[in-house]
Design an enzyme around this catalytic site. Structure first.
Site, PDB file in Angstrom:
ATOM      1  N   LEU A  18       0.842  -1.151   0.043  1.00  0.00           N
ATOM      2  CA  LEU A  18       0.254   0.104   0.073  1.00  0.00           C
ATOM      3  C   LEU A  18       0.879   1.226  -0.144  1.00  0.00           C
ATOM      4  CD1 LEU A  18      -2.804  -1.016   2.517  1.00  0.00           C
ATOM      5  CD2 LEU A  18      -2.569  -1.270   0.239  1.00  0.00           C
ATOM      6  N   ASP A  28       0.334  -6.050   3.529  1.00  0.00           N
ATOM      7  CA  ASP A  28       1.006  -4.700   4.134  1.00  0.00           C
ATOM      8  C   ASP A  28       0.414  -4.738   5.417  1.00  0.00           C
ATOM      9  OD1 ASP A  28       1.535  -1.692   2.680  1.00  0.00           O
ATOM     10  OD2 ASP A  28       1.202  -1.638   4.857  1.00  0.00           O
ATOM     11  N   TYR A  65      19.261   5.335   6.734  1.00  0.00           N
ATOM     12  CA  TYR A  65      18.631   4.563   5.515  1.00  0.00           C
ATOM     13  C   TYR A  65      19.565   3.905   4.464  1.00  0.00           C
ATOM     14  CZ  TYR A  65      15.757   4.942   1.344  1.00  0.00           C
ATOM     15  OH  TYR A  65      14.894   4.592  -0.063  1.00  0.00           O
TER      16      TYR A  65
HETATM   17  C1  AKB Z   1      14.013   8.969  -0.182  1.00  0.00           C
HETATM   18  O1  AKB Z   1      14.083  10.267  -0.551  1.00  0.00           O
HETATM   19  O2  AKB Z   1      14.258   8.599   0.547  1.00  0.00           O
HETATM   20  C2  AKB Z   1      13.602   8.055  -1.535  1.00  0.00           C
HETATM   21  C3  AKB Z   1      14.975   7.559  -2.185  1.00  0.00           C
HETATM   22  C4  AKB Z   1      15.579   8.508  -3.141  1.00  0.00           C
HETATM   23  O3  AKB Z   1      15.327   6.674  -1.775  1.00  0.00           O
HETATM   24  N1  AKB Z   1      12.920   8.597  -2.411  1.00  0.00           N
END
Ligand code: AKB
Length: 316
Positions: free
Chosen positions: A10, A34, A139
């Site tokens: 989702l 999800d 990330y």
């Molecule tokens: C983000 O901005 O976190 C994502 C990516 C570029 O991985 N859109």
């Protein structure tokens, strides 16, 4: 055929990938999952799944005889930076559990990496496929570790694991989901509604971007590619265009006369963007499985505005 499972169905990519997979492989062969429940009916089966729990993944994979998993459940960069522990648990924990389930049940796995897998010491322009990856965001750490883990499962256990380093994605269907590149989507929505947008990145911040129809096609194509042609797996650099907020604003102004942009820079998201490449070299994807984008900045802008105008009303 064995069925296709999508996690995070989702979310931003999932809400467009699921219908595309239903069209290509038949809705009866697709299972969307999800941790949230859908607010409207999907074309295919839907199951609730928290993919930090391996038993839940295993149960669905076995019950539906799944042969391919598109593992999209993940926190994006800006949200992850606010919740680093949760980002590690979800982004890495769920990928490990999906790969392990894939190993046990002989499934292929797609997992998205990102331009976020690079860091400040990476060459910033025409970033090569194989280069320095020392990201400074949680990330990015999960994306590099995820690429390595997926390659390890391919090499060690023969799991057909493939991935793409996706740039910022722009869509008129799915809402933005807590990313750093999401300013680009916000700008379109606010241009139609208010003819005004306050951008959280500096005007000259250049990043790679892609229109969602190209991204969906790329995901399906890389998974359908002949394995004998692949020298890389996790993950392929991918891009369609590279622009700054002021360049996007200038393109939008061609279609929305009087559109005005101003800037209120968010230091967290600016630091994330500054650590990423300005443009990727996606030659390996072009050579190994025939990647080619269909939308550049001007084609994407026109199509976005045409689509948004039919569903959004100007407020000012
Ligand atoms: C983000 O901005 O976190 C994502 C990516 C570029 O991985 N859109």
């Amino acid at each position: 055929m064995r069925r296709i499972l999508i996690t995070g169905a989702l979310g931003q990519i999932g809400s467009e990938l699921v219908p595309a997979l239903c069209v290509r492989y038949g809705a009866e062969n697709v299972v969307a999952t999800d941790v949230r429940m859908p607010t409207q009916a999907l074309a295919c089966a839907f199951e609730h799944l928290d993919c930090t729990h391996i038993r839940e993944i295993q149960e669905i994979v076995r019950r539906f005889d799944v042969g391919q998993v598109y593992h999209l459940a993940s926190l994006l960069s800006a949200v992850a930076e606010h919740k680093p522990q949760a980002a590690w648990d979800l982004n890495m924990g769920s990928l490990y559990r999906v790969l392990e389930t894939a190993r046990q049940n002989d499934c292929a796995v797609f997992s998205p990496s990102s331009i976020g897998a690079f860091g400040p010491s990476t060459p910033k322009d025409k970033t090569p496929q194989d280069t320095i990856q020392r990201p400074t965001t949680i990330y990015g750490v999960t994306k590099v570790a995820g690429e390595l883990l997926a390659d390890y499962y391919a090499l060690r256990f023969g799991v057909d694991a493939r991935g793409l380093r996706l740039p910022g994605l722009i869509s008129h269907t799915a809402p933005p989901g807590g990313g750093t590149t999401d300013y680009a989507m916000d700008m379109f929505y606010q241009a139609i509604r208010y003819k005004q947008y306050t951008c959280f990145l500096q005007p000259d911040t250049r990043l790679d971007m892609m229109y969602m129809p190209d991204a969906i096609r790329a995901i399906i194509e890389v998974m359908a590619a002949d394995p004998n042609g692949l020298k890389h797996r996790n993950s392929f650099n991918l891009t369609a265009m590279s622009f700054t907020p002021e360049e996007l604003a200038a393109e939008i102004t061609k279609h929305v006369p009087g559109f005005v942009i101003d800037y209120e820079v968010d230091p967290v998201r600016q630091a994330i963007a500054d650590s990423w490449p300005r443009s990727l070299d996606d030659g390996a994807a072009r050579e190994e499985w025939g990647w080619a984008e269909q939308y550049d900045l001007s084609a994407m802008t026109k199509d976005m505005l045409d689509n948004l105008r039919s569903k959004l009303k100007p407020i000012r």
